[in-house]
Enzyme design. Structure first.
Site, PDB file in Angstrom:
ATOM      1  N   HIS A   5       1.986   4.277  -2.984  1.00  0.00           N
ATOM      2  CA  HIS A   5       1.425   6.253  -2.525  1.00  0.00           C
ATOM      3  C   HIS A   5       3.666   6.303  -3.525  1.00  0.00           C
ATOM      4  O   HIS A   5       3.194   7.266  -3.971  1.00  0.00           O
ATOM      5  CB  HIS A   5       1.843   6.346  -1.263  1.00  0.00           C
ATOM      6  CG  HIS A   5       0.350   6.242  -0.563  1.00  0.00           C
ATOM      7  ND1 HIS A   5      -0.228   7.336  -1.372  1.00  0.00           N
ATOM      8  CD2 HIS A   5      -0.457   5.814   0.398  1.00  0.00           C
ATOM      9  CE1 HIS A   5      -1.975   6.817  -0.227  1.00  0.00           C
ATOM     10  NE2 HIS A   5      -1.509   5.866   0.821  1.00  0.00           N
ATOM     11  N   HIS A  20       1.055  -1.568   0.173  1.00  0.00           N
ATOM     12  CA  HIS A  20       0.088   0.100  -0.684  1.00  0.00           C
ATOM     13  C   HIS A  20       0.683   1.393  -0.451  1.00  0.00           C
ATOM     14  O   HIS A  20       1.169   2.487  -0.674  1.00  0.00           O
ATOM     15  CB  HIS A  20      -0.874  -0.277   1.360  1.00  0.00           C
ATOM     16  CG  HIS A  20      -1.725   1.257   1.739  1.00  0.00           C
ATOM     17  ND1 HIS A  20      -2.933   1.495   1.380  1.00  0.00           N
ATOM     18  CD2 HIS A  20      -1.066   2.798   1.800  1.00  0.00           C
ATOM     19  CE1 HIS A  20      -3.415   2.442   1.589  1.00  0.00           C
ATOM     20  NE2 HIS A  20      -2.524   3.174   1.872  1.00  0.00           N
ATOM     21  N   GLU A  21       1.716   1.168   0.922  1.00  0.00           N
ATOM     22  CA  GLU A  21       2.866   2.680   1.668  1.00  0.00           C
ATOM     23  C   GLU A  21       3.359   2.578  -0.181  1.00  0.00           C
ATOM     24  O   GLU A  21       3.857   4.152  -0.753  1.00  0.00           O
ATOM     25  CB  GLU A  21       3.562   2.122   2.311  1.00  0.00           C
ATOM     26  CG  GLU A  21       2.706   2.329   3.684  1.00  0.00           C
ATOM     27  CD  GLU A  21       1.048   3.676   3.337  1.00  0.00           C
ATOM     28  OE1 GLU A  21       1.102   4.968   3.343  1.00  0.00           O
ATOM     29  OE2 GLU A  21       0.311   3.208   4.062  1.00  0.00           O
ATOM     30  N   HIS A  66       3.138   7.020  -7.005  1.00  0.00           N
ATOM     31  CA  HIS A  66       2.457   7.801  -7.500  1.00  0.00           C
ATOM     32  C   HIS A  66       3.274   8.873  -8.022  1.00  0.00           C
ATOM     33  O   HIS A  66       2.992  10.311  -8.533  1.00  0.00           O
ATOM     34  CB  HIS A  66       1.161   7.913  -6.507  1.00  0.00           C
ATOM     35  CG  HIS A  66       0.099   9.027  -6.787  1.00  0.00           C
ATOM     36  ND1 HIS A  66      -0.634   9.017  -6.430  1.00  0.00           N
ATOM     37  CD2 HIS A  66      -0.196   9.826  -8.279  1.00  0.00           C
ATOM     38  CE1 HIS A  66      -1.642  10.575  -6.592  1.00  0.00           C
ATOM     39  NE2 HIS A  66      -1.244  10.636  -8.111  1.00  0.00           N
TER      40      HIS A  66
END
Length: 706
Positions: free
Chosen positions: A499, A495-496, A502
């Protein structure tokens, strides 16, 4: 649910204080950069901060110098006698504040991930000054009029799409910040903003103290029956007298799943639940003052509630749309949670228990149900999930397969803590992409949760490549033992890094539109989407190997993980909805509504939305330790985790229907979504990539709610 909590209190100005080679002024040259390394650009690769030189005492002088430097730049822009142009107004503002931005980004990282008393004092002292600096920009009448002039003739300015978006974005920010208020009301707003900055900082500081003070010590080993020896070793006190269990930011605590002693479970749960309800670390008065001030601020700005004001630039747009979204999830979520509760209560009875299921019992007996239904034991899984192997051969491997990027560990670049890993990223053709810092282990100096942010923001305007960090709170193993992760922790890592991707794939001219500078109810989409690759067969077989034997995880364990994927999802979505609803309820009070009792308000808020119907399912975060909304940037925005969950399941459904994990699909997603930053309307961007509106069906199916 994985939390990436942006450090907003001190980063609130970063979009207007961007990194800039070109803004190195005479003021900077006059400063003694040898005594304070923050006063000059770092000479390390990618302009990464040099933590061998940076000390606590450098931050406040650097930030104050940065504030002064930017104010002079703003005065020059606002007082420019020439007609406003895109270059002398919009780009000039975008270039202002290099020194302040550089200082804020490093300070924001340390004050969140490795703080101390001195940094906390600086944080509290600087918060109102930084709020005043933002007001000095967005409440500057002359500056606003220059932007308004340009905005009104934007169609005739012959701007490229990104430049036009930058102008529009700034103009909207001016309006939202209160630029249209009277001079008298602007002064009132400045007072509100200063107080709010101080209060949010105080909340974060008090909560960190509450988390540390709330740690539970057990002196009798029998009280910790069921807890593994490895965990006991890592939690043993240095004096040899007992074991101390630190608190995570969430309501539920990881060890509750394995603690056989019910009284010990209750003790640990209540320590977490009541951590900020009493004594020196009571946050209730801060909460009351915060929500009251936010409501008053919203009224001053012409809105009925803070949520209505806050949601203006989001995908949801209004509180009514958020509540409608909740309405589509609450009945199915609570119904499944009740069915799970009944099943777990039956397990309590089967185990000889003669008591009603309580929150501190849920995870313990739910694990028994999971083992019975799916024959899945978390302790069987963890040996296959060694931390660094998951990172390098799982998270990084998936990124290589999808996007062609590669990674090389850098041991020559200093970090802010000995536990931090650093990697350099490269494009498929070998071009440099950026630097990645990974800080995984919990410690008393780190706030709870998991998050991503930047040391350096990508920008073609200044030829800057991104320097990004991920922070988590995994238990650190005792010396000599491997760091073995639960599957939930594996998903958090994916998940992290979503980020981070992105941010790494940002391809913007202007830093304030770069990468993750998007609406809250979109920013969690790339990160949640990246979780999908944790169980993807080609990825899983590459990283899920036994840390001792090197054997791949057996197919039967993989099937058990997959089959149990919808297990406990009623609990999961209900606890999330409860916190999301609390956030929205707190931020839809009127400016005349006075809250006397925080706990009573919370109970009533859950009752009227029927989120209290399952007794043993508390909110993921109770109001008194809800850092996302009272210390972070998610006030009236916590719903975004569920909103973006809808997007990520819908997006993965597209991948499944179009060939899965291929370079072609990855490149298309990178080109059309991950690289676009905030340069397009987000809803339109998603629909263009997807080929239509997102559907909620894949989310409900993934959670087993339909």
């Amino acid at each position: 649910m994985k939390k990436a909590i942006p450090f907003l209190m001190l980063a609130v100005l970063v979009s207007a204080c961007n990194n800039s080679k070109e803004t190195k002024t005479e003021n900077e040259e006059e400063m003694n950069t040898t005594e304070n390394p923050l006063l000059a650009e770092s000479t390390l690769p990618y302009y990464a901060p040099d933590f061998t030189k940076i000390k606590n005492e450098h931050f406040e002088p650097a930030m104050l110098a940065g504030i002064e430097q930017q104010r002079k730049a703003i005065d020059e822009i606002a007082g420019n006698p020439e007609e406003p142009t895109f270059e002398n107004t919009v780009v000039a503002l975008e270039k202002s504040g290099d020194l302040l931005s550089r200082s804020l980004q490093v300070f924001g990282a340390l004050s969140s991930a490795h703080t101390n008393d001195e940094l906390q004092a600086i944080d509290e002292a600087m918060a109102p000054k930084l709020a005043a600096q933002r007001d000095a920009i967005y409440l500057n009448e002359n500056l606003f009029q220059r932007f308004k002039t340009l905005y009104n003739k934007r169609e005739s300015l012959d701007l490229d799409p990104e430049s036009k978006k930058l102008l529009e974005n700034y103009y909207e920010d001016f309006k939202i910040a209160g630029a249209n208020l009277s001079a008298e009301d602007k002064e009132k707003l400045k007072e509100f903003n200063s107080k709010l900055a101080t209060l949010t900082t105080q909340f974060g500081k008090t909560l960190l103290a509450a988390n540390n003070a709330g740690a539970v010590t057990f002196t009798n080993k029998e009280d910790l029956a069921g807890v593994s020896e490895d965990v006991l070793k890592s939690r043993a006190n240095e004096d040899g007298k007992g074991w101390t269990i630190p608190l995570l930011n969430t309501t539920q605590q990881p060890l509750l799943v394995s603690m056989d002693n019910r009284a010990s479970r209750e003790k640990l749960f209540k320590a977490a639940w009541n951590r900020a309800n009493e004594g020196d670390n009571d946050t209730r008065e801060i909460v009351k003052e915060l929500v009251a001030l936010r409501a008053q601020k919203a009224k001053l700005l012409g809105f009925d509630t803070y949520a209505a004001w806050s949601l203006q630039k989001t995908m949801a747009k209004t509180p009514a749309n958020v509540n409608k979204f909740f309405g589509g999830l609450i009945p199915a979520g609570t119904a499944k949670a009740q069915a799970e509760s009944d099943e777990i209560q039956a397990m309590v009875k089967a185990q000889g228990g003669d008591f009603t299921l309580e929150p501190w019992d849920w995870n313990y007996y739910a694990e028994m149900v999971r083992k019975e239904k799916y024959d899945l034991d978390e302790e069987q899984i963890k040996p296959y999930f060694e931390l660094k192997n998951v990172l390098e051969n799982g998270v990084f491997y998936a990124a290589t397969k999808l996007y062609g990027i590669t990674f090389k560990e850098r041991l020559d670049i200093p970090a802010y803590h000995e536990d931090v890993l650093i990697y350099e990223l490269f494009e498929e053709n070998g071009d440099q992409l950026g630097l990645f810092y990974a800080d995984f282990f919990a410690r008393p100096s780190k706030r709870g949760g998991a998050w991503m942010s930047n040391f350096v923001t990508q920008s073609k305007l200044y030829n800057r490549k991104p320097v990004i960090y991920n922070v988590c709170n995994y238990p650190k193993p005792s010396e000599g033992n491997p760091a073995l992760l639960t599957y939930d922790e594996v998903e958090t890592m994916f998940h992290e890094f979503g980020h981070a991707l992105h941010g790494f794939f940002a391809d913007q001219q202007y830093p304030s539109l770069s990468g993750t500078s998007v609406a809250r109810d979109f920013v969690e989409f790339p990160s949640q989407f990246n979780e999908n690759w944790a169980l993807y067969p080609d990825v899983l077989k590459n990283y899920a190997v036994h840390y001792k034997t090197g054997e791949r995880i057996p197919e039967e364990l993989i099937e058990k993980i997959k089959n149990s994927g919808t297990f406990n999802q009623g609990y999961s979505i209900t606890e999330n909805l409860a916190s999301s609803n609390l956030d929205m309820q707190w931020h839809t009070i009127s400016s005349t509504q006075k809250i006397e009792d925080v706990i009573a308000f919370e109970k009533e808020a859950l009752k009227k939305t029927k989120l209290d119907v399952v007794h043993a399912v508390p909110p993921r975060y109770s109001s008194t330790y809800f850092a996302h909304v009272f210390a972070g940037g998610y006030a009236a925005g916590y719903y975004s985790y569920l909103w973006t969950e809808m997007l990520h399941h819908d997006a993965y459904n597209w991948f499944e229907n179009n060939g899965g994990m291929t370079r072609e699909n990855g490149q298309r997603f990178r080109d059309m979504v991950l690289s676009r930053g905030n340069t397009q309307d987000l809803e339109k961007m998603y629909k263009t990539w997807r080929g239509g509106d997102p559907k909620i069906g894949p989310m409900l199916k993934a959670r087993g709610l339909k």
